[in-house]
Design a protein around this motif. Structure first.
Motif, mmCIF file in Angstrom:
data_model
loop_
_atom_site.group_PDB
_atom_site.id
_atom_site.type_symbol
_atom_site.label_atom_id
_atom_site.label_comp_id
_atom_site.label_asym_id
_atom_site.label_seq_id
_atom_site.Cartn_x
_atom_site.Cartn_y
_atom_site.Cartn_z
ATOM 1 N N HIS A 117 0.870 -1.176 0.000
ATOM 2 C CA HIS A 117 0.000 0.000 0.000
ATOM 3 C C HIS A 117 0.907 1.226 0.000
ATOM 4 O O HIS A 117 1.690 1.424 0.923
ATOM 5 C CB HIS A 117 -0.889 -0.032 1.243
ATOM 6 C CG HIS A 117 -1.902 1.058 1.290
ATOM 7 N ND1 HIS A 117 -2.794 1.168 2.304
ATOM 8 C CD2 HIS A 117 -2.179 2.101 0.466
ATOM 9 C CE1 HIS A 117 -3.579 2.214 2.112
ATOM 10 N NE2 HIS A 117 -3.206 2.799 0.999
ATOM 11 N N LYS A 119 1.408 5.572 -0.626
ATOM 12 C CA LYS A 119 0.791 6.905 -0.623
ATOM 13 C C LYS A 119 1.854 7.926 -1.024
ATOM 14 O O LYS A 119 3.007 7.803 -0.627
ATOM 15 C CB LYS A 119 0.250 7.271 0.759
ATOM 16 C CG LYS A 119 -0.995 6.543 1.152
ATOM 17 C CD LYS A 119 -1.563 7.095 2.450
ATOM 18 C CE LYS A 119 -2.845 6.370 2.826
ATOM 19 N NZ LYS A 119 -3.430 6.895 4.071
ATOM 20 N N TRP A 120 1.415 8.946 -1.804
ATOM 21 C CA TRP A 120 2.319 10.009 -2.227
ATOM 22 C C TRP A 120 1.522 11.249 -2.608
ATOM 23 O O TRP A 120 0.312 11.193 -2.756
ATOM 24 C CB TRP A 120 3.220 9.548 -3.361
ATOM 25 C CG TRP A 120 2.529 9.344 -4.685
ATOM 26 C CD1 TRP A 120 2.513 10.218 -5.743
ATOM 27 C CD2 TRP A 120 1.770 8.208 -5.106
ATOM 28 N NE1 TRP A 120 1.793 9.687 -6.793
ATOM 29 C CE2 TRP A 120 1.327 8.452 -6.428
ATOM 30 C CE3 TRP A 120 1.409 7.001 -4.503
ATOM 31 C CZ2 TRP A 120 0.540 7.543 -7.136
ATOM 32 C CZ3 TRP A 120 0.634 6.103 -5.213
ATOM 33 C CH2 TRP A 120 0.210 6.369 -6.509
ATOM 34 N N THR A 121 2.241 12.349 -2.762
ATOM 35 C CA THR A 121 1.646 13.602 -3.198
ATOM 36 C C THR A 121 2.116 13.868 -4.622
ATOM 37 O O THR A 121 3.310 13.770 -4.917
ATOM 38 C CB THR A 121 2.077 14.761 -2.278
ATOM 39 O OG1 THR A 121 1.697 14.439 -0.943
ATOM 40 C CG2 THR A 121 1.438 16.069 -2.686
ATOM 41 N N GLN A 136 -3.324 14.194 -3.108
ATOM 42 C CA GLN A 136 -2.891 12.980 -2.406
ATOM 43 C C GLN A 136 -3.313 11.772 -3.229
ATOM 44 O O GLN A 136 -4.461 11.682 -3.666
ATOM 45 C CB GLN A 136 -3.528 12.920 -1.018
ATOM 46 C CG GLN A 136 -2.999 13.948 -0.046
ATOM 47 C CD GLN A 136 -1.541 13.721 0.276
ATOM 48 O OE1 GLN A 136 -0.697 14.443 -0.207
ATOM 49 N NE2 GLN A 136 -1.242 12.732 1.079
ATOM 50 N N LYS A 137 -2.365 10.869 -3.427
ATOM 51 C CA LYS A 137 -2.641 9.650 -4.201
ATOM 52 C C LYS A 137 -2.302 8.443 -3.342
ATOM 53 O O LYS A 137 -1.456 8.512 -2.454
ATOM 54 C CB LYS A 137 -1.778 9.629 -5.461
ATOM 55 C CG LYS A 137 -2.007 10.762 -6.405
ATOM 56 C CD LYS A 137 -2.462 10.170 -7.658
ATOM 57 C CE LYS A 137 -2.670 11.204 -8.723
ATOM 58 N NZ LYS A 137 -3.270 10.611 -9.857
ATOM 59 N N GLU A 138 -2.942 7.340 -3.671
ATOM 60 C CA GLU A 138 -2.578 6.078 -3.038
ATOM 61 C C GLU A 138 -2.977 4.928 -3.955
ATOM 62 O O GLU A 138 -3.866 5.064 -4.794
ATOM 63 C CB GLU A 138 -3.175 5.933 -1.648
ATOM 64 C CG GLU A 138 -4.654 5.850 -1.552
ATOM 65 C CD GLU A 138 -5.084 5.719 -0.097
ATOM 66 O OE1 GLU A 138 -5.023 4.586 0.436
ATOM 67 O OE2 GLU A 138 -5.483 6.731 0.502
#
Length: 157
Positions: A117, A119-121, A136-138
């Protein structure tokens, strides 16, 4: 007489039984009986972890019968992650993950059900008007879809 890989694998496995937090990454035996064992762990490894595995091998081989060279090392910080246990150990760190479709640099926030899993911007064009805004992405990626994954080492912290 060359050393048999199965024989060395048995000795490595027995050595790893002493500490369930350690696991084998790679075992190679090259010409001249040069044995190279790469291990990793669910926690950071110490020199004594490598020494213990080395002893488990060396103390069960007879140099009088067959000479050999032995190297036991920990998996390097820049080496790609290959096993689920390595991902679990690196939760909270930034990874560079390559799949067949894309390359993502993101924080590893979890490992579950055969997936990582992330997550990043990201900066994306604004829906209205000019310019970009942060989003925000994941995503979750199955282990089998990962072509390569490496920990990004940041020396600025």
């Amino acid at each position: 007489m060359a050393l048999e890989k199965e024989q060395i694998m048995t000795l490595v496995t027995e050595g790893l039984e002493e500490d369930k937090g350690l696991f084998l990454i790679d075992l190679q035996i090259t010409g001249g009986n040069n044995i190279k064992v790469i291990i990793d762990g669910d926690r950071d490894l110490s020199i004594s972890d490598c020494v213990n595995i080395s002893r488990a091998i060396e103390h069960n081989l007879d140099r009088e019968i067959e000479d050999f060279a032995l190297e036991v090392a920990s998996c390097g910080a820049t080496e790609p992650l290959t096993y689920p246990r390595q991902y679990q150990k690196n939760v909270g760190r930034k990874l560079a993950v390559v799949t067949k479709e894309e390359k993502i640099e993101a924080d590893l926030v979890g490992v579950e059900d055969g997936k990582i899993h992330l997550k990043w911007t990201a900066k994306e064009p604004k829906p209205v008007g000019k310019g970009k805004h942060k989003v925000q992405k994941e995503t979750k990626i199955a282990f089998e879809d990962i072509v390569k994954a490496q920990v990004i080492i940041n020396f600025n912290k």
